[in-house]
Design a protein around this motif. Structure first.
Motif, PDB file in Angstrom:
ATOM      1  N   LEU A 224       0.834  -1.200   0.000  1.00 39.05           N
ATOM      2  CA  LEU A 224       0.000   0.000   0.000  1.00 39.05           C
ATOM      3  C   LEU A 224       0.872   1.254   0.000  1.00 39.05           C
ATOM      4  O   LEU A 224       0.589   2.226  -0.727  1.00 39.05           O
ATOM      5  N   GLU A 225       1.934   1.243   0.789  1.00 42.31           N
ATOM      6  CA  GLU A 225       2.850   2.382   0.816  1.00 42.31           C
ATOM      7  C   GLU A 225       3.487   2.592  -0.555  1.00 42.31           C
ATOM      8  O   GLU A 225       3.614   3.722  -1.037  1.00 42.31           O
ATOM      9  N   LEU A 226       3.870   1.496  -1.194  1.00 45.11           N
ATOM     10  CA  LEU A 226       4.468   1.578  -2.524  1.00 45.11           C
ATOM     11  C   LEU A 226       3.477   2.140  -3.539  1.00 45.11           C
ATOM     12  O   LEU A 226       3.823   2.982  -4.379  1.00 45.11           O
ATOM     13  N   THR A 227       2.229   1.696  -3.468  1.00 40.79           N
ATOM     14  CA  THR A 227       1.196   2.192  -4.387  1.00 40.79           C
ATOM     15  C   THR A 227       1.006   3.694  -4.233  1.00 40.79           C
ATOM     16  O   THR A 227       0.921   4.446  -5.222  1.00 40.79           O
ATOM     17  N   ARG A 228       0.912   4.161  -2.988  1.00 39.17           N
ATOM     18  CA  ARG A 228       0.715   5.590  -2.750  1.00 39.17           C
ATOM     19  C   ARG A 228       1.897   6.412  -3.247  1.00 39.17           C
ATOM     20  O   ARG A 228       1.726   7.506  -3.806  1.00 39.17           O
ATOM     21  N   LEU A 229       3.109   5.882  -3.068  1.00 44.69           N
ATOM     22  CA  LEU A 229       4.288   6.585  -3.565  1.00 44.69           C
ATOM     23  C   LEU A 229       4.255   6.711  -5.083  1.00 44.69           C
ATOM     24  O   LEU A 229       4.581   7.762  -5.647  1.00 44.69           O
ATOM     25  N   LYS A 230       3.841   5.616  -5.743  1.00 49.34           N
ATOM     26  CA  LYS A 230       3.833   5.639  -7.203  1.00 49.34           C
ATOM     27  C   LYS A 230       2.693   6.490  -7.763  1.00 49.34           C
ATOM     28  O   LYS A 230       2.801   7.053  -8.855  1.00 49.34           O
ATOM     29  N   ARG A 231       1.603   6.590  -7.040  1.00 46.44           N
ATOM     30  CA  ARG A 231       0.545   7.498  -7.484  1.00 46.44           C
ATOM     31  C   ARG A 231       1.046   8.944  -7.435  1.00 46.44           C
ATOM     32  O   ARG A 231       0.700   9.762  -8.294  1.00 46.44           O
ATOM     33  N   ALA A 232       1.863   9.238  -6.433  1.00 46.32           N
ATOM     34  CA  ALA A 232       2.398  10.595  -6.299  1.00 46.32           C
ATOM     35  C   ALA A 232       3.563  10.848  -7.240  1.00 46.32           C
ATOM     36  O   ALA A 232       3.794  11.990  -7.665  1.00 46.32           O
ATOM     37  N   HIS A 233       4.303   9.785  -7.573  1.00 46.30           N
ATOM     38  CA  HIS A 233       5.503   9.943  -8.411  1.00 46.30           C
ATOM     39  C   HIS A 233       5.500   8.880  -9.519  1.00 46.30           C
ATOM     40  O   HIS A 233       6.271   7.915  -9.480  1.00 46.30           O
ATOM     41  N   PRO A 234       4.645   9.014 -10.523  1.00 41.59           N
ATOM     42  CA  PRO A 234       4.595   8.018 -11.603  1.00 41.59           C
ATOM     43  C   PRO A 234       5.884   8.000 -12.414  1.00 41.59           C
ATOM     44  O   PRO A 234       6.614   8.990 -12.473  1.00 41.59           O
ATOM     45  N   GLY A 235       6.148   6.869 -13.026  1.00 41.44           N
ATOM     46  CA  GLY A 235       7.342   6.738 -13.851  1.00 41.44           C
ATOM     47  C   GLY A 235       7.145   5.678 -14.913  1.00 41.44           C
ATOM     48  O   GLY A 235       6.081   5.051 -15.000  1.00 41.44           O
ATOM     49  N   PRO A 236       8.154   5.406 -15.725  1.00 41.58           N
ATOM     50  CA  PRO A 236       8.046   4.382 -16.776  1.00 41.58           C
ATOM     51  C   PRO A 236       8.314   2.993 -16.192  1.00 41.58           C
ATOM     52  O   PRO A 236       9.343   2.371 -16.456  1.00 41.58           O
ATOM     53  N   ASP A 237       7.394   2.513 -15.373  1.00 42.31           N
ATOM     54  CA  ASP A 237       7.614   1.255 -14.658  1.00 42.31           C
ATOM     55  C   ASP A 237       6.312   0.481 -14.532  1.00 42.31           C
ATOM     56  O   ASP A 237       5.222   1.018 -14.766  1.00 42.31           O
ATOM     57  N   VAL A 238       6.429  -0.787 -14.161  1.00 46.02           N
ATOM     58  CA  VAL A 238       5.272  -1.682 -14.114  1.00 46.02           C
ATOM     59  C   VAL A 238       4.228  -1.207 -13.112  1.00 46.02           C
ATOM     60  O   VAL A 238       3.022  -1.300 -13.372  1.00 46.02           O
ATOM     61  N   ILE A 239       4.660  -0.691 -11.964  1.00 50.53           N
ATOM     62  CA  ILE A 239       3.699  -0.240 -10.958  1.00 50.53           C
ATOM     63  C   ILE A 239       2.856   0.907 -11.504  1.00 50.53           C
ATOM     64  O   ILE A 239       1.628   0.919 -11.367  1.00 50.53           O
ATOM     65  N   THR A 240       3.486   1.862 -12.152  1.00 50.94           N
ATOM     66  CA  THR A 240       2.753   2.970 -12.763  1.00 50.94           C
ATOM     67  C   THR A 240       1.808   2.468 -13.844  1.00 50.94           C
ATOM     68  O   THR A 240       0.661   2.920 -13.945  1.00 50.94           O
ATOM     69  N   TYR A 241       2.268   1.510 -14.669  1.00 50.63           N
ATOM     70  CA  TYR A 241       1.410   0.976 -15.720  1.00 50.63           C
ATOM     71  C   TYR A 241       0.166   0.306 -15.130  1.00 50.63           C
ATOM     72  O   TYR A 241      -0.936   0.402 -15.681  1.00 50.63           O
ATOM     73  N   LEU A 242       0.323  -0.393 -14.001  1.00 48.68           N
ATOM     74  CA  LEU A 242      -0.827  -1.017 -13.346  1.00 48.68           C
ATOM     75  C   LEU A 242      -1.805   0.040 -12.839  1.00 48.68           C
ATOM     76  O   LEU A 242      -3.027  -0.100 -12.978  1.00 48.68           O
TER      77      LEU A 242
END
Length: 435
Positions: A224-242
């Motif tokens: 959950l912490e990782l998801t929130r970080l990626k929502r705030a800081h998207p990048g060219p990565d699998v988590i952002t694509y999801l």
């Protein structure tokens, strides 16, 4: 004391021969882990789908022939559902909250546990994200991480290749390619969060009743912490694509848990079992070292002989169903034994297991609607990891007898729990500045 019916008892009859006097055989514990194939042979003698004890007090069926496993997988979801809502004992509240079986088989909001349109939506998000992985960059990442791990012990001449190499490498690789630097150039997953994820996944797969629930909670919190970080800081990565695929926070947590869980511990055993095979089997090791047999073939042989996911993919009969002449009743989980199916003697009539060296008709990556969405990624990681170890560790040998290599206790994962080895020390690294 209230007792509950077990598959194979008079309350839930099957047409296969009766189970042994002690009741459904357990597929866990020291006796099973010492020789799981002996248990599979005993079960196979009873029928293609047999009542078993999955973990203490948790009962279901195990499909132990190649034909039965194939029939189950290819008839999901029409005859056999994936959603644990069909697990009667779970719905009655009879599965202990800390049971390892519940942690591995309980309902989650990700593609693995869904059927129909919901499964399609969640799986499409995964396959679309993984399809954007640059496999050339992935190969470079695996080689870099492998060399970093090897550097840490190459001069010592001794190591536990599971704890020091095959164990951490897949998770570090997965975190690396899931978390490419964001558009602002930073690496979102700091080392502390990465370490928490690695630790939680490892504990979840090996946890006993006292730690399984806490390991699961720790992993969900980190995801959950990782998801929130990626929502705030998207990048060219699998988590952002999801995230861009429209998954909610809850779905993201459970999808990340699925990706970490599927990509790390099984991959570790995939690598470890291949290294063990090369070290202990003169035919395999000699062929690999001379270049006659590629590492890819050794990894494929592991999938036939000792697939890292040994027993999994629980399914639930949609009403009474017949499987190869055996009547299966609804309400109980039916595990697919990939290990038993791949070693089914009926497959090798008139030939030998060695004839299957280049054959990928095994169930090592499952099959059907819920088959592994990225077997190619798993093969890239495995091949490079094994090749780097062989290149960097000359004269690799076990420091214990092969029979004394400890194995995982089952039922879900199979492979070495430790791999103590010796090798020719790399003394050149001792002389390098800063080493």
């Amino acid at each position: 004391m209230t007792t509950h019916p077990q598959p194979g008892t008079p309350q839930c009859p099957v047409s296969a021969p009766a189970p042994p006097p002690e009741g459904p055989l357990p597929i866990f514990g020291p006796a099973f882990s010492a020789d799981p194939h002996a248990t599979y042979a005993r079960l196979r003698a009873q029928g293609p789908v047999v009542p078993v004890e999955i973990s203490p007090g948790v009962y279901g069926y195990l499909a132990v022939t190649h034909g039965a496993v194939g029939y189950l997988l290819l008839n999901n979801p029409t005859l056999f559902a994936k959603d644990p809502v069909h697990w009667a004992a779970l719905q009655r509240g009879e599965i202990p909250s800390g049971s390892p079986a519940l942690m591995m088989m309980g309902p989650r909001d990700n593609a693995l546990w869904k059927d129909g349109a919901e499964h399609t939506r969640l799986r499409d998000a995964i396959t679309s994200a993984l399809a954007r992985v640059d496999t050339f960059a992935l190969a470079d990442s695996v080689a870099r991480i492998a060399d970093q791990l090897l550097d840490s012990f190459a001069a010592a001449g001794r190591a536990d290749l599971m704890a020091q190499y095959a164990g951490p490498l897949p998770m570090l690789t997965v975190i690396d390619f899931l978390d490419s630097p964001s558009s602002r150039g930073e690496q979102i997953v700091q080392s502390s969060l990465g370490e928490r994820i690695v630790n939680a996944v490892t504990r979840l797969f090996s946890a006993g009743p006292d730690d399984a629930a806490q390991a699961n909670a720790d992993l969900e919190g980190a995801c959950l912490e990782l998801t929130r970080l990626k929502r705030a800081h998207p990048g060219p990565d699998v988590i952002t694509y999801l995230i861009q695929g429209g998954l909610s926070n809850r779905e993201m947590v459970q999808t990340l848990l699925l990706l970490f869980g599927a990509a790390a511990p099984p991959e570790s055993e995939y690598i470890g079992s291949a290294l063990l095979d090369i070290i202990t089997d003169p035919e395999s090791g000699g062929s690999v070292h001379t270049g006659v047999r590629p590492v890819a073939d050794t990894l494929n042989a592991v999938m036939w002989k000792n697939p890292p996911v040994a027993n999994y993919h629980p399914l639930y009969a949609q009403g009474p169903q017949w499987v190869q002449g055996t009547l299966i009743h609804p309400g109980y989980p039916i595990l697919c034994s990939y290990a038993a199916a791949n070693s089914d003697p009926d497959l090798f009539v008139g030939t030998s297991p060695g004839a299957f060296a280049g054959n990928r008709a095994h169930f090592g990556f499952s099959a059907g609607t819920h088959g592994c969405p990225a077997p190619g990624i798993a093969r890239v990681i495995g091949e490079i990891a094994v090749e780097r170890a062989l290149d960097r560790l000359p004269k690799l040998a076990l420091t214990v007898a092969p029979a004394n290599v400890p194995t995982l206790p089952g039922p879900f994962l199979a492979g070495p729990a430790a791999l103590p080895v010796s090798f020719q020390p790399d003394t050149t690294r001792l002389a390098l500045p800063g080493r």
